[in-house]
Design a protein around this motif. Sequence first.
Motif, PDB file in Angstrom:
ATOM      1  N   ILE A  42       1.129 -49.915 -39.625  1.00 53.32           N
ATOM      2  CA  ILE A  42      -0.341 -49.814 -40.325  1.00 53.32           C
ATOM      3  C   ILE A  42      -0.820 -48.477 -39.872  1.00 53.32           C
ATOM      4  O   ILE A  42      -0.798 -48.334 -38.709  1.00 53.32           O
ATOM      5  N   TYR A  43      -1.226 -47.626 -40.846  1.00 50.95           N
ATOM      6  CA  TYR A  43      -1.761 -46.210 -40.615  1.00 50.95           C
ATOM      7  C   TYR A  43      -3.052 -46.164 -40.550  1.00 50.95           C
ATOM      8  O   TYR A  43      -3.707 -46.861 -41.106  1.00 50.95           O
ATOM      9  N   MET A  44      -3.567 -45.468 -39.480  1.00 51.28           N
ATOM     10  CA  MET A  44      -5.061 -45.336 -39.056  1.00 51.28           C
ATOM     11  C   MET A  44      -5.495 -43.894 -39.940  1.00 51.28           C
ATOM     12  O   MET A  44      -5.029 -43.808 -40.873  1.00 51.28           O
ATOM     13  N   CYS A  45      -6.328 -43.195 -39.207  1.00 47.70           N
ATOM     14  CA  CYS A  45      -6.825 -42.004 -39.907  1.00 47.70           C
ATOM     15  C   CYS A  45      -5.692 -41.097 -39.798  1.00 47.70           C
ATOM     16  O   CYS A  45      -4.607 -41.207 -39.184  1.00 47.70           O
ATOM     17  N   ARG A  46      -5.745 -40.025 -40.765  1.00 44.46           N
ATOM     18  CA  ARG A  46      -4.765 -38.903 -40.673  1.00 44.46           C
ATOM     19  C   ARG A  46      -4.286 -38.136 -39.492  1.00 44.46           C
ATOM     20  O   ARG A  46      -5.510 -38.189 -38.576  1.00 44.46           O
ATOM     21  N   PRO A  47      -3.323 -37.946 -39.341  1.00 47.94           N
ATOM     22  CA  PRO A  47      -3.104 -37.174 -37.837  1.00 47.94           C
ATOM     23  C   PRO A  47      -3.971 -35.980 -37.860  1.00 47.94           C
ATOM     24  O   PRO A  47      -4.043 -35.230 -38.912  1.00 47.94           O
ATOM     25  N   GLY A  48      -4.402 -35.762 -36.657  1.00 52.15           N
ATOM     26  CA  GLY A  48      -5.141 -34.432 -36.342  1.00 52.15           C
ATOM     27  C   GLY A  48      -6.719 -34.855 -36.682  1.00 52.15           C
ATOM     28  O   GLY A  48      -7.514 -34.065 -36.413  1.00 52.15           O
ATOM     29  N   THR A  49      -6.878 -36.105 -37.066  1.00 49.30           N
ATOM     30  CA  THR A  49      -8.401 -36.433 -37.371  1.00 49.30           C
ATOM     31  C   THR A  49      -9.117 -36.318 -35.937  1.00 49.30           C
ATOM     32  O   THR A  49      -8.650 -36.766 -34.930  1.00 49.30           O
ATOM     33  N   GLN A  83      -3.739 -30.982 -35.101  1.00 46.81           N
ATOM     34  CA  GLN A  83      -5.101 -30.858 -34.895  1.00 46.81           C
ATOM     35  C   GLN A  83      -5.815 -29.417 -35.247  1.00 46.81           C
ATOM     36  O   GLN A  83      -6.904 -29.631 -35.757  1.00 46.81           O
ATOM     37  N   ARG A  84      -5.038 -28.429 -35.179  1.00 40.72           N
ATOM     38  CA  ARG A  84      -5.424 -27.266 -35.419  1.00 40.72           C
ATOM     39  C   ARG A  84      -5.548 -26.977 -36.927  1.00 40.72           C
ATOM     40  O   ARG A  84      -6.529 -26.521 -37.387  1.00 40.72           O
ATOM     41  N   GLU A  85      -4.871 -27.758 -37.861  1.00 37.11           N
ATOM     42  CA  GLU A  85      -4.919 -27.644 -39.031  1.00 37.11           C
ATOM     43  C   GLU A  85      -5.893 -28.396 -39.758  1.00 37.11           C
ATOM     44  O   GLU A  85      -6.747 -27.827 -40.708  1.00 37.11           O
ATOM     45  N   TRP A  86      -6.252 -29.645 -39.206  1.00 35.22           N
ATOM     46  CA  TRP A  86      -7.487 -30.249 -39.490  1.00 35.22           C
ATOM     47  C   TRP A  86      -8.753 -29.283 -39.203  1.00 35.22           C
ATOM     48  O   TRP A  86      -9.704 -29.152 -39.966  1.00 35.22           O
ATOM     49  N   GLU A  87      -8.794 -28.890 -38.138  1.00 33.61           N
ATOM     50  CA  GLU A  87      -9.787 -28.059 -37.542  1.00 33.61           C
ATOM     51  C   GLU A  87     -10.247 -26.620 -38.750  1.00 33.61           C
ATOM     52  O   GLU A  87     -11.249 -26.577 -39.166  1.00 33.61           O
ATOM     53  N   GLY A  88      -8.969 -26.210 -39.105  1.00 30.98           N
ATOM     54  CA  GLY A  88      -9.012 -25.139 -40.178  1.00 30.98           C
ATOM     55  C   GLY A  88      -9.396 -25.697 -41.333  1.00 30.98           C
ATOM     56  O   GLY A  88     -10.285 -24.909 -42.055  1.00 30.98           O
ATOM     57  N   LEU A  89      -8.921 -26.786 -41.702  1.00 32.90           N
ATOM     58  CA  LEU A  89      -9.188 -27.130 -43.163  1.00 32.90           C
ATOM     59  C   LEU A  89     -10.897 -27.539 -43.279  1.00 32.90           C
ATOM     60  O   LEU A  89     -11.450 -27.513 -44.425  1.00 32.90           O
ATOM     61  N   VAL A  95     -21.847 -25.234 -43.388  1.00 37.96           N
ATOM     62  CA  VAL A  95     -22.624 -24.632 -42.277  1.00 37.96           C
ATOM     63  C   VAL A  95     -23.170 -26.049 -41.589  1.00 37.96           C
ATOM     64  O   VAL A  95     -23.160 -26.097 -40.204  1.00 37.96           O
ATOM     65  N   ASP A  96     -23.339 -27.132 -42.260  1.00 39.82           N
ATOM     66  CA  ASP A  96     -23.752 -28.552 -41.537  1.00 39.82           C
ATOM     67  C   ASP A  96     -22.465 -29.323 -40.991  1.00 39.82           C
ATOM     68  O   ASP A  96     -22.801 -30.601 -40.916  1.00 39.82           O
ATOM     69  N   LEU A  97     -21.497 -28.695 -41.202  1.00 37.49           N
ATOM     70  CA  LEU A  97     -20.245 -29.295 -40.541  1.00 37.49           C
ATOM     71  C   LEU A  97     -19.744 -28.561 -39.438  1.00 37.49           C
ATOM     72  O   LEU A  97     -19.331 -27.570 -39.523  1.00 37.49           O
ATOM     73  N   ILE A  98     -19.872 -29.449 -38.375  1.00 39.76           N
ATOM     74  CA  ILE A  98     -19.507 -28.609 -37.010  1.00 39.76           C
ATOM     75  C   ILE A  98     -18.178 -29.377 -36.177  1.00 39.76           C
ATOM     76  O   ILE A  98     -18.145 -30.791 -36.343  1.00 39.76           O
TER      77      ILE A  98
END
Length: 127
Positions: A42-49, A83-89, A95-98
């Motif tokens: 059972i897969y949860m959220c995407r890796p890096g979320t 995690q860095r990929e998620w942060e970068g993407l 501006v309202d996504l932090i």
Amino acid sequence: MKLEKEVKSEIYKRLRSLESSGIVLWFERLNAGEVHNGNQHIYMCRPGTPDFVCVFVNRSGRLTVLFIEAKREGIHTTRPGVQREWEGLYGKLHVDLIHIVAQSWEDVSSILMSLVQDKVAQIEFNP
């Protein structure tokens, strides 16, 4: 020194309180990875979320989404890789996504206090 699970627990409790008071409109603790149940995966959220997503109204009256990656004290950045990929993407699409890395509730509350619409609500950040 606080462990990561202690940081997550503190953030969860404080966000729950702010949600109950209406300062935070909605938040959720997210879990990445997978759970094994016999032959099932059972897969949860995407890796890096990130660990938390939090929605509130900023001072300009716009909905703002705060992504919170909790880390134990002494860790200031996301892990290399997913995690860095998620942060970068996703962390800077608007501006309202932090996206922040938090080592304590104080890291989260300082961001919320600087952005929250209701000045009176700032009293409730540190009960």
